[in-house]
Design a protein around this motif. Sequence first.
Motif, PDB file in Angstrom:
ATOM      1  N   ARG A   3       0.940  -1.239   0.085  1.00  0.00           N
ATOM      2  CA  ARG A   3       0.070  -0.014   0.022  1.00  0.00           C
ATOM      3  C   ARG A   3       0.683   1.221   0.034  1.00  0.00           C
ATOM      4  O   ARG A   3       1.921   1.231   0.420  1.00  0.00           O
ATOM      5  N   ALA A   7      -2.675   5.277   1.026  1.00  0.00           N
ATOM      6  CA  ALA A   7      -3.947   4.400   1.398  1.00  0.00           C
ATOM      7  C   ALA A   7      -3.853   4.134   3.001  1.00  0.00           C
ATOM      8  O   ALA A   7      -4.933   3.986   3.717  1.00  0.00           O
ATOM      9  N   GLY A   8      -2.964   4.508   3.546  1.00  0.00           N
ATOM     10  CA  GLY A   8      -2.935   4.552   5.098  1.00  0.00           C
ATOM     11  C   GLY A   8      -2.957   5.915   5.761  1.00  0.00           C
ATOM     12  O   GLY A   8      -3.261   6.016   6.911  1.00  0.00           O
ATOM     13  N   LEU A   9      -2.783   6.924   5.051  1.00  0.00           N
ATOM     14  CA  LEU A   9      -2.792   8.388   5.850  1.00  0.00           C
ATOM     15  C   LEU A   9      -3.849   9.289   5.008  1.00  0.00           C
ATOM     16  O   LEU A   9      -4.434   9.007   4.107  1.00  0.00           O
ATOM     17  N   THR A  10      -4.223  10.228   5.842  1.00  0.00           N
ATOM     18  CA  THR A  10      -5.292  10.979   5.506  1.00  0.00           C
ATOM     19  C   THR A  10      -4.915  12.137   4.345  1.00  0.00           C
ATOM     20  O   THR A  10      -3.790  12.374   4.155  1.00  0.00           O
ATOM     21  N   VAL A  34      -3.220  13.078  11.990  1.00  0.00           N
ATOM     22  CA  VAL A  34      -3.134  11.540  12.525  1.00  0.00           C
ATOM     23  C   VAL A  34      -1.891  10.976  11.627  1.00  0.00           C
ATOM     24  O   VAL A  34      -1.683  11.582  10.275  1.00  0.00           O
ATOM     25  N   GLY A  35      -1.102  10.115  12.016  1.00  0.00           N
ATOM     26  CA  GLY A  35      -0.085   9.766  10.805  1.00  0.00           C
ATOM     27  C   GLY A  35       1.376  10.274  11.151  1.00  0.00           C
ATOM     28  O   GLY A  35       1.306  11.625  11.471  1.00  0.00           O
ATOM     29  N   ARG A  36       2.361   9.523  11.206  1.00  0.00           N
ATOM     30  CA  ARG A  36       3.620   9.988  11.263  1.00  0.00           C
ATOM     31  C   ARG A  36       4.660   9.606  10.268  1.00  0.00           C
ATOM     32  O   ARG A  36       5.012   8.583  10.098  1.00  0.00           O
ATOM     33  N   VAL A  39       9.768   8.265  11.128  1.00  0.00           N
ATOM     34  CA  VAL A  39      10.064   7.360  12.376  1.00  0.00           C
ATOM     35  C   VAL A  39      11.537   7.134  12.475  1.00  0.00           C
ATOM     36  O   VAL A  39      12.089   7.318  11.646  1.00  0.00           O
ATOM     37  N   VAL A  81       8.482   7.095   6.064  1.00  0.00           N
ATOM     38  CA  VAL A  81       7.501   6.145   5.685  1.00  0.00           C
ATOM     39  C   VAL A  81       6.950   6.626   4.328  1.00  0.00           C
ATOM     40  O   VAL A  81       6.148   7.546   4.223  1.00  0.00           O
ATOM     41  N   ASP A  85       2.305  -2.506   4.196  1.00  0.00           N
ATOM     42  CA  ASP A  85       1.685  -3.389   3.476  1.00  0.00           C
ATOM     43  C   ASP A  85       0.345  -3.956   4.237  1.00  0.00           C
ATOM     44  O   ASP A  85      -0.182  -5.024   3.758  1.00  0.00           O
ATOM     45  N   GLY A  86      -0.381  -3.044   4.852  1.00  0.00           N
ATOM     46  CA  GLY A  86      -1.735  -3.436   5.430  1.00  0.00           C
ATOM     47  C   GLY A  86      -1.434  -4.186   6.714  1.00  0.00           C
ATOM     48  O   GLY A  86      -2.553  -4.067   7.544  1.00  0.00           O
ATOM     49  N   GLY A  87      -0.363  -4.447   6.977  1.00  0.00           N
ATOM     50  CA  GLY A  87      -0.141  -5.246   8.286  1.00  0.00           C
ATOM     51  C   GLY A  87       0.852  -4.374   9.239  1.00  0.00           C
ATOM     52  O   GLY A  87       0.731  -2.945   9.152  1.00  0.00           O
ATOM     53  N   LEU A  90       6.408  -1.568   7.239  1.00  0.00           N
ATOM     54  CA  LEU A  90       6.493  -0.312   6.543  1.00  0.00           C
ATOM     55  C   LEU A  90       7.545   0.043   5.817  1.00  0.00           C
ATOM     56  O   LEU A  90       8.575  -0.659   5.973  1.00  0.00           O
TER      57      LEU A  90
ATOM     58  N   VAL B  13      -8.054   8.390  10.056  1.00  0.00           N
ATOM     59  CA  VAL B  13      -6.770   7.436   9.443  1.00  0.00           C
ATOM     60  C   VAL B  13      -7.233   6.038   9.174  1.00  0.00           C
ATOM     61  O   VAL B  13      -6.910   5.137   8.261  1.00  0.00           O
ATOM     62  N   LEU B  26      -8.045  -7.597   2.869  1.00  0.00           N
ATOM     63  CA  LEU B  26      -7.363  -8.008   4.284  1.00  0.00           C
ATOM     64  C   LEU B  26      -8.856  -7.927   5.280  1.00  0.00           C
ATOM     65  O   LEU B  26      -8.657  -7.405   6.129  1.00  0.00           O
ATOM     66  N   HIS B 132      -4.549  -8.786  11.386  1.00  0.00           N
ATOM     67  CA  HIS B 132      -4.318  -8.016  10.445  1.00  0.00           C
ATOM     68  C   HIS B 132      -2.908  -8.172   9.794  1.00  0.00           C
ATOM     69  O   HIS B 132      -2.470  -7.637   9.001  1.00  0.00           O
ATOM     70  N   ASP B 133      -1.955  -9.187  10.395  1.00  0.00           N
ATOM     71  CA  ASP B 133      -0.668  -9.486  10.138  1.00  0.00           C
ATOM     72  C   ASP B 133      -0.588  -9.766   8.737  1.00  0.00           C
ATOM     73  O   ASP B 133      -1.324 -10.564   8.100  1.00  0.00           O
ATOM     74  N   THR B 134       0.586  -9.459   7.940  1.00  0.00           N
ATOM     75  CA  THR B 134       0.690 -10.029   6.569  1.00  0.00           C
ATOM     76  C   THR B 134       1.683 -11.130   6.618  1.00  0.00           C
ATOM     77  O   THR B 134       2.048 -11.705   5.727  1.00  0.00           O
ATOM     78  N   ALA B 180       3.558   4.738  12.669  1.00  0.00           N
ATOM     79  CA  ALA B 180       3.211   5.689  11.764  1.00  0.00           C
ATOM     80  C   ALA B 180       1.817   6.053  11.840  1.00  0.00           C
ATOM     81  O   ALA B 180       1.237   7.004  11.472  1.00  0.00           O
TER      82      ALA B 180
END
Lengths: 204, 762
Positions: A3, A7-10, A34-36, A39, A81, A85-87, A90, B13, B26, B132-134, B180
């Motif tokens: 991803r 897909a993961g941040l606003t 939200v979101g960083r 890291v 970042v 991967d959805g999990g 990163l 988010v 997923l 949720h783990d891949t 993150a």
Amino acid sequence: MVRTLAAGLTTTTLLLVAGWLLLDVGPVTAEPDVGRPIVLVSGRDDHGLVASDEVALLAEPALEGDEVVVTTLADGTLVRVLGDDGGSWLNVVPLDGGPGGWIDDFHLRGTAHVVGEEQACPTALHASVDGPVLRELRASEQVELLDDHTTEDGRRWVGVRSVQGGVVGLVPAATLSQQPGPPPVPGVDCATIEPDPEAVPHQH
Amino acid sequence: MRATSASRPFPLVLVVALAASLLTGLAATPAADAAPLGTPCQSSGTWTQGELDVWFLDVEQGDAQFIVGPTGRTMLLDLGENVWNRTTNTNAQMVAQTIRDICDVPSGPVHIDYVLASHLHLDHIGYAGNPHDTTAYGNGIYELLDPGQLGFTVGELVTRDAGYWQDSNGDGDCEVGTNASPSPDVVYTNAGTMSSTGRRWICWLYGPSGQADRANIEGRVTTLTNDMPSWPSFDMGPGVTAEVLQANAKGIMQADGVTPVAGDHVDDPVPPSENDYSVAVKFTYGNFEYATAGDADGEYATSSFGYSYNDIETPLGPLFGNVETMRVNHHGSSHSTNTSYVADLAAETAVIQCGNNSYGHPAANVLDNLAQTITDDGVGSDVYMTNNPCDPNVGTVAGAFNSNGDIHLVTTTGGAGYELRYDTGTNAYVARDDASEIGGGSGGGGGGGTGDPTQVVIAEARTRGPGGASDEFVEVVNTSGGDVDVSGWALEGCAGGSGNASNRATVPAGTILAAGQHLLFGNNGYTGAAAADLTYSTGISDSGGVRIVDAAGVFVDGVGSSSGGNSECREAGGLVWPTSGADEAATRDAGNTDTDDNAADFTVAAADPENLASPFDGTGGGSGGGGGGSGTVTDLLINEYVPDNNAFANEWVELYNPTGTDIDASGLQLDDIAGGGGSPQTLPSGAIVPAGGHYVFQISGYLLNNTGDDVRLLTADGATVIDSHSYGSSADDQSWRRSPDGGTWCGAYGSATQGTSNPASC
């Protein structure tokens, strides 16, 4: 499956990231809600002790024994970042350059301690690069990492939000550490940090 | 009370992330049917019917204990891993096979009655997977109980209260989040240095019903919350008590004396270590008692890694009391196993579970403390290690038993004794009943205060016995009314000719002789029944003598032959040592009278050597500072109390016993202002206030007004006020107290010191 960050941040975060990348960052006028995107790489265990000085950057997410190592990054390295991967994996790239790759969140930290050049002294939280001082950060105060900016003369600054107080501003990247500095020493004079009353703190 | 609202803002988010996850397939893992129970421990296994078995499993730098009761009921206490993302050759797989072997279950899942997690660190619980783990994470306790992996089943999964799942985004599952994109799904209750290990554990334990990996724990999780009226016990079979004594650092304050360790400190600048929330459990079977307390710390300090150590051990020690065996906290960390803790436990045997590490485990100060512990068997605990060496920089620990592998403790004759079986042998020990243990109250002597060092005397000695010229012993006794620190004191022998004194043996640091307690020195040829606490090898001449000197070399007491010229040992004209070779010795009278005249004070009598573990002489009171004197309930004092509890679960009142004997406070009443307020509350059966010690009564409900009231201790019939105090408006968790213990009342409230000594001044 990868991803992207989108897909993961606003949208807000993306706009902020884009803005900071494209513009010569001035005063902090917005912040990610939200979101960083920045890291720290951590080789530390649950106890906070250094289990490994170097963390492997992998070609793709993998369990122990199946890793394809791109390179290793030192404990404390700041990375951007790019996505997940959805999990818990990163996709990251070091801020100081070098190849990108994958690190599991186990080895990443979204907060750091601000340890000034005088390690037992407070550090100034600036409204912009070399800009007015928003407030004084206590010695080793914890902050969330928001984003980075490199000045034309090569100095790197990082946008941060104080964990306690929620004030957003900028500090030099070199002041960020996963580990707190030594405690303040009674009787030792530190340079005075005077917030600029004209600077508007961003409270939350 | 458990928080009911989210502590962090609702993040848009995660809604986006969830949508993305769903779009890319997923979705949450489908639910599985509840698995049938595994096979229980079979009587044909290697465990010992009618006894209590404890296996200290070698999981390298981590913990795992498997405990089997006398009828086969089982508990797994921790199952740590060394690598968070390891999925092959895990400790879980190894421990599963060990449990199958112990329980004679040839293959497949075993049913374990209890699985207990001491605290949420990788080396104690492993790393839990998440839907949720891949990548297929999950080892430790998760791997053991996940139906898709080892599939063991459990009656109760017991854990401390670190936090819970709150479905903040309403998606029906518990996301661990990343650095993150932090997840708000986990709400913390009692936490400091929380890690992804802990968040994953919380998501697994409290995640949605129907989640496949939760099938074997659904409805079986017992959380040790601080609002429990009392800590639970576990049914490990007839005759066994297994009771929780501490969890979540309940009632413990941080170094400032005001801020509880309990609570959500995740965002604190210097949060408490997760170690300090460890669960402490005491097992008892017959006379055998065993203490285990995770990685609890024993000091107040700040780590250079950004968290605080808090002294959990000191108040925990008296709760455990004297035990036979202790598991050394935190793998032998230098921040644990303090002198107070080891003195309270006085464990004859101590097990260190450690493996290859770079943390300095086990630390030299811990080994020193164990070596200097006064136990019922003498000075020093026998140390066992699952690996030796552990930290290569520490090196091999000399004198420790076991070098690599599991250690098996098993009681004998119903807990009258126990054995420790290690890689090259077996050691057998006696398990004493409480009355015969240090601190057990036998003999009736012993004050709580500091005794007079000059009243430590030689009670009995000889220069030869049935075993010949080297069958010597010197018995010392503390005749004062309080404790005497004899650290660094020495036994010296005086030559027959010159009379000059020279060292024979030095008493280890940390050695405290309670009132009436004995200390026995023996030559290497000593043959008496009571084991020598300290030995020496240079004999004493029949025309010589012996003496005791303090740590500064100052003469304390001596006895020597009347022959020869000047002697640095004898008092007045000296005496004639018995030389017949019979089992006899020069002996003081029953009262250990000391007139500084050896000839008058000693007679030859049948030898009766006594050591540290022997019953104390019933000296009763005495001149020891603050100690001595038999006590009754009317001697009890209200010493400290908190009317306005916040972090404390209850209002509480601490009683103090200034006398030299234990006082049974059972049935006494505690009340607020006379003629009004709440109803008196009765102290429970077994409310013993130890000599010179404290007893804390937890008030049920509310009795003491926050804005001012009286607190009164009444006799059982309520007719007589034993002690009382009036107070004004109070503050959260602040106590009204005397300073020092039993002293005058301070004019203002201050930091609470529940169950421990009050400060010396206000």
